[in-house]
Design a protein around this motif. Structure first.
Motif, PDB file in Angstrom:
ATOM      1  N   THR A  20      -2.348  37.002  34.636  1.00  0.00           N
ATOM      2  CA  THR A  20      -3.298  36.780  35.722  1.00  0.00           C
ATOM      3  C   THR A  20      -4.140  35.569  35.341  1.00  0.00           C
ATOM      4  O   THR A  20      -4.612  35.471  34.201  1.00  0.00           O
ATOM      5  N   PHE A  21      -4.304  34.655  36.305  1.00  0.00           N
ATOM      6  CA  PHE A  21      -5.052  33.426  36.062  1.00  0.00           C
ATOM      7  C   PHE A  21      -6.220  33.334  37.032  1.00  0.00           C
ATOM      8  O   PHE A  21      -6.119  33.780  38.175  1.00  0.00           O
ATOM      9  N   ASP A  22      -7.308  32.730  36.571  1.00  0.00           N
ATOM     10  CA  ASP A  22      -8.441  32.507  37.472  1.00  0.00           C
ATOM     11  C   ASP A  22      -8.182  31.244  38.294  1.00  0.00           C
ATOM     12  O   ASP A  22      -7.170  30.561  38.093  1.00  0.00           O
ATOM     13  N   PRO A  23      -9.065  30.907  39.255  1.00  0.00           N
ATOM     14  CA  PRO A  23      -8.831  29.736  40.121  1.00  0.00           C
ATOM     15  C   PRO A  23      -8.702  28.409  39.367  1.00  0.00           C
ATOM     16  O   PRO A  23      -8.111  27.460  39.862  1.00  0.00           O
ATOM     17  N   GLU A  24      -9.242  28.335  38.144  1.00  0.00           N
ATOM     18  CA  GLU A  24      -9.129  27.099  37.361  1.00  0.00           C
ATOM     19  C   GLU A  24      -7.852  27.065  36.528  1.00  0.00           C
ATOM     20  O   GLU A  24      -7.618  26.111  35.791  1.00  0.00           O
ATOM     21  N   GLY A  25      -7.035  28.108  36.592  1.00  0.00           N
ATOM     22  CA  GLY A  25      -5.783  28.138  35.857  1.00  0.00           C
ATOM     23  C   GLY A  25      -5.878  28.714  34.464  1.00  0.00           C
ATOM     24  O   GLY A  25      -4.946  28.625  33.680  1.00  0.00           O
ATOM     25  N   VAL A  26      -7.018  29.347  34.125  1.00  0.00           N
ATOM     26  CA  VAL A  26      -7.208  29.946  32.809  1.00  0.00           C
ATOM     27  C   VAL A  26      -6.713  31.391  32.843  1.00  0.00           C
ATOM     28  O   VAL A  26      -7.042  32.143  33.756  1.00  0.00           O
ATOM     29  N   GLN A  27      -5.940  31.760  31.842  1.00  0.00           N
ATOM     30  CA  GLN A  27      -5.427  33.136  31.754  1.00  0.00           C
ATOM     31  C   GLN A  27      -6.595  34.088  31.542  1.00  0.00           C
ATOM     32  O   GLN A  27      -7.396  33.916  30.630  1.00  0.00           O
ATOM     33  N   ILE A  28      -6.683  35.112  32.386  1.00  0.00           N
ATOM     34  CA  ILE A  28      -7.756  36.096  32.238  1.00  0.00           C
ATOM     35  C   ILE A  28      -7.217  37.488  31.885  1.00  0.00           C
ATOM     36  O   ILE A  28      -7.981  38.359  31.475  1.00  0.00           O
ATOM     37  N   ALA A  29      -5.932  37.700  32.024  1.00  0.00           N
ATOM     38  CA  ALA A  29      -5.323  38.981  31.651  1.00  0.00           C
ATOM     39  C   ALA A  29      -3.836  38.784  31.425  1.00  0.00           C
ATOM     40  O   ALA A  29      -3.230  37.863  31.973  1.00  0.00           O
ATOM     41  N   PRO A  52      -0.111  32.585  22.396  1.00  0.00           N
ATOM     42  CA  PRO A  52      -1.463  32.088  22.672  1.00  0.00           C
ATOM     43  C   PRO A  52      -1.815  32.266  24.152  1.00  0.00           C
ATOM     44  O   PRO A  52      -0.925  32.400  24.998  1.00  0.00           O
ATOM     45  N   PRO A  53      -3.105  32.257  24.485  1.00  0.00           N
ATOM     46  CA  PRO A  53      -3.496  32.301  25.903  1.00  0.00           C
ATOM     47  C   PRO A  53      -2.886  31.108  26.632  1.00  0.00           C
ATOM     48  O   PRO A  53      -2.792  30.007  26.086  1.00  0.00           O
TER      49      PRO A  53
END
Length: 74
Positions: A20-29, A52-53
């Motif tokens: 799961t990624f946030d709107p900025e493309g960072v993995q959050i889950a 890695p994340p």
């Protein structure tokens, strides 16, 4: 590697990863599903520890879920 170190032919294991990624493309889950009958907890833990994340490019647009509006006219 330590979990299979002495085995002549290590068994094959299949994983399905969910990210799961946030709107900025960072993995959050993230999650992993092991194939029934092929799971080996030590291997799964090792893979998750080494992975890695992730980060993906943020989309140039964003969307938000909407709900249709019902209009009743008399």
């Amino acid at each position: 590697m330590p979990a299979v170190a002495g085995e002549a032919t290590p068994p094959t294991i299949s994983f399905t990863f969910n990210f799961t990624f946030d709107p900025e493309g960072v993995q959050i889950a993230r999650g992993v599903i092991e194939t029934r009958g092929e799971s080996r907890q030590a291997i799964t833990q090792c893979v998750l520890a080494q992975l890695p994340p992730l980060r993906i490019p943020a989309p140039a647009w964003s969307s938000r879920p909407t709900s249709p509006v019902l209009s009743i006219m008399s």
